[in-house]
Design an enzyme around this catalytic site. Structure first.
Site, PDB file in Angstrom:
ATOM      1  N   GLY A  39      42.789 -17.654  19.724  1.00  0.00           N
ATOM      2  CA  GLY A  39      42.972 -16.382  19.035  1.00  0.00           C
ATOM      3  C   GLY A  39      42.824 -15.172  19.935  1.00  0.00           C
ATOM      4  N   GLY A 114      51.792 -20.717  10.057  1.00  0.00           N
ATOM      5  CA  GLY A 114      51.397 -21.378   8.827  1.00  0.00           C
ATOM      6  C   GLY A 114      51.548 -20.426   7.653  1.00  0.00           C
ATOM      7  N   GLY A 182      35.462   4.109  20.845  1.00  0.00           N
ATOM      8  CA  GLY A 182      34.777   2.936  20.326  1.00  0.00           C
ATOM      9  C   GLY A 182      34.551   1.893  21.399  1.00  0.00           C
ATOM     10  CB  VAL A 183      33.347  -1.613  21.116  1.00  0.00           C
ATOM     11  CG1 VAL A 183      33.022  -2.756  22.069  1.00  0.00           C
ATOM     12  CG2 VAL A 183      32.151  -1.296  20.243  1.00  0.00           C
ATOM     13  CG  LEU A 320      31.124  -7.702  15.423  1.00  0.00           C
ATOM     14  CD1 LEU A 320      29.649  -7.561  15.050  1.00  0.00           C
ATOM     15  CD2 LEU A 320      31.397  -7.084  16.785  1.00  0.00           C
ATOM     16  CB  ALA A 321      33.917 -13.280  18.387  1.00  0.00           C
ATOM     17  CG  HIS A 445       5.314  -8.444  35.228  1.00  0.00           C
ATOM     18  ND1 HIS A 445       5.863  -7.226  34.914  1.00  0.00           N
ATOM     19  CD2 HIS A 445       4.803  -8.330  36.478  1.00  0.00           C
ATOM     20  CE1 HIS A 445       5.675  -6.392  35.924  1.00  0.00           C
ATOM     21  NE2 HIS A 445       5.024  -7.044  36.890  1.00  0.00           N
TER      22      HIS A 445
END
Length: 467
Positions: A39, A114, A182-183, A320-321, A445
């Protein structure tokens, strides 16, 4: 062929849904319009953009920070062809990986468009126009989204482009105009800014990444202006763009209503995405659409037609994926009678610029709008020993907690590896941890995640130790 479940679309939502269905013992088929699986996310979205972001970040560091580290280079150059070729290799590796998973789980894969003939019959039309039909008891629609276009901004895919074309440019632009703060626009703008492109961002709103906590957008805008020389034009309404050969001219109205003109050799139109339902034949199955062209679903992600479900970008919610993946699993498990759930408030959002930006839960603006009593604690990366060692001192972590119960309500961060660090916040919030709980957990740390502990300490009676 007759299947228990057929999935239309092989993006993260679709292929994960198919795998989970197969794991649960359902005879499963998956249909993909194009000739490769994965996709938008895998082929022209999440994966290739991260490949280019990593490559460009290496170049930027070589050019700007290696000397400080004691590494000296001569004749540093960008080989954009190799960069794009490496990206293609990363994509193919993931394509092959998904194809392997389909075989491993004995999922029948069909390539072609499809479309519903009726509720239980799906026609598949391949690239050569050949048709075949399969029968299915249940169907999961996972056809995703495509870039939103504007009527006054015709995409020519040459100079006026979308994110798809921006991932395969054959040259480094001299001046890239990004329409939309945007992103996607900021990530791809970062790729080319690191390679030497002058990037101008034109945004209709008064803030970049406006759906996230406003403090994150403010800090990201400051850092991008400082480190990559981004130029931002906020509260500007774009009115048109024309391709004049080697130059594209963009017209816009500034906050005063005055007409202003921008010139660049490429214009990236990045104003969002819209659900992709073309050619599905939803009317043949009686499936109804909801707002903004999305497929209407109930709380179980089932459409108005029993047995037909829809997930991911094609339904309501964040595009979002990982949201699509969670929904794919949810539907599969519901089909066999299980009782899964998704807490949509705890699906994190991430921007893969550098520094990275991530957030989960309520923003400060949302809490104020709700009138909810809360407290806030922040910790800057300039006070982090690990961040000083890696020269990544921009940004901060902000924790929002209920004023009375101390339960963490939101975590918002901008800084090194924020995309990975946000997972700790998601885990804590899924188990309804208090800021005190996280503050009392031992964090190794020096690490970047100590900043989250310190922010929780700051939210708990202002007890941060290192500021």
């Amino acid at each position: 062929m007759k299947y228990d479940v057929t999935v239309i679309g092989s993006g993260p939502g679709g292929y994960v849904a198919a795998i989970r269905c197969a794991q649960l013992g359902l005879k499963t088929a998956i249909i993909e319009k194009y000739n490769v699986l994965g996709g938008t996310c895998l082929n022209v979205g999440c994966i290739p953009s991260k490949a280019l972001l990593d490559s460009s970040e290496h170049f930027h560091n070589a050019a700007h920070t290696f000397t400080e580290h004691g590494i000296e280079l001569e004749n540093l150059q960008v080989n954009i062809g190799q960069m794009i070729q490496r990206k293609a290799g990363v994509v193919k590796s993931n394509n092959d990986g998904i194809a392997y998973l389909m075989k491993k789980h004995k999922i029948d894969t069909y390539y072609g468009l499809g479309s519903f003939v009726n509720k239980n019959t799906i026609k598949i039309t391949d690239a050569e126009g050949k048709e075949q039909q399969i029968e299915t008891d249940k169907t999961i629609i996972a056809t995703g989204s495509k870039p939103t276009t504007l009527p006054f901004l015709p995409i020519d895919k040459k100079r006026i482009i979308t994110s798809t074309e921006a991932l395969s440019l054959t040259e480094v632009p001299k001046n890239l105009i990004v329409i939309g703060g945007g992103v996607i626009g900021l990530e791809l703008g970062s790729v080319y800014a690191r390679l030497g492109t002058k990037v101008q961002v034109i945004e209709y709103m008064d803030a970049i990444i406006p759906t996230m906590d406003r403090a994150l957008g403010k800090e990201l805008q400051r850092v991008l202006k400082k480190s990559l020389k981004f130029e931002f034009f906020m509260s500007h309404k774009v009115t048109g763009a024309t391709n004049e050969g080697e130059v594209v001219k963009v017209t816009a109205e500034n906050p005063k209503g005055e007409v202003v003109t921008f010139e660049g050799d490429y214009v990236l139109v990045s104003v969002g995405r819209k659900p992709y339902t073309e050619g599905l034949g939803l009317e043949n199955a009686g499936v109804q659409l909801g707002e903004r062209g999305m497929i209407a679903v109930n709380d179980h992600l089932e459409t108005n037609v029993p047995g037909i479900y829809a997930i991911g970008d094609v339904v309501r919610g964040a595009m979002l994926a990982h949201k699509a993946e969670e929904e794919g699993v949810l539907v599969a498990e519901q089909i066999v009678g299980q009782k899964p759930h998704i807490n949509y408030n705890l699906i994190p959002g991430v921007v893969y610029t550098w520094p990275e930006v991530a957030g989960v839960g309520y923003t400060e603006e949302q809490l104020k709008e709700q009138g909810r009593a809360y407290k806030s604690g922040s910790f800057p990366f300039k006070a982090s020993g690990r961040a000083k060692a890696s020269m990544d001192t921009d940004g901060f972590v902000k924790v929002l907690a209920d004023k009375n119960t101390d339960e963490i309500l939101g975590v918002h961060m901008i800084g090194p590896r924020a995309a990975d660090m946000i997972a700790e916040a998601v885990v804590a919030m899924e188990f309804r941890a208090s800021a005190e709980d996280v503050a009392r957990m031992s964090h190794a740390h020096p690490t970047y995640t100590e900043a989250l502990k310190e922010a929780c300490l700051a939210a708990t009676d202002n007890r941060a130790l290192h500021i």
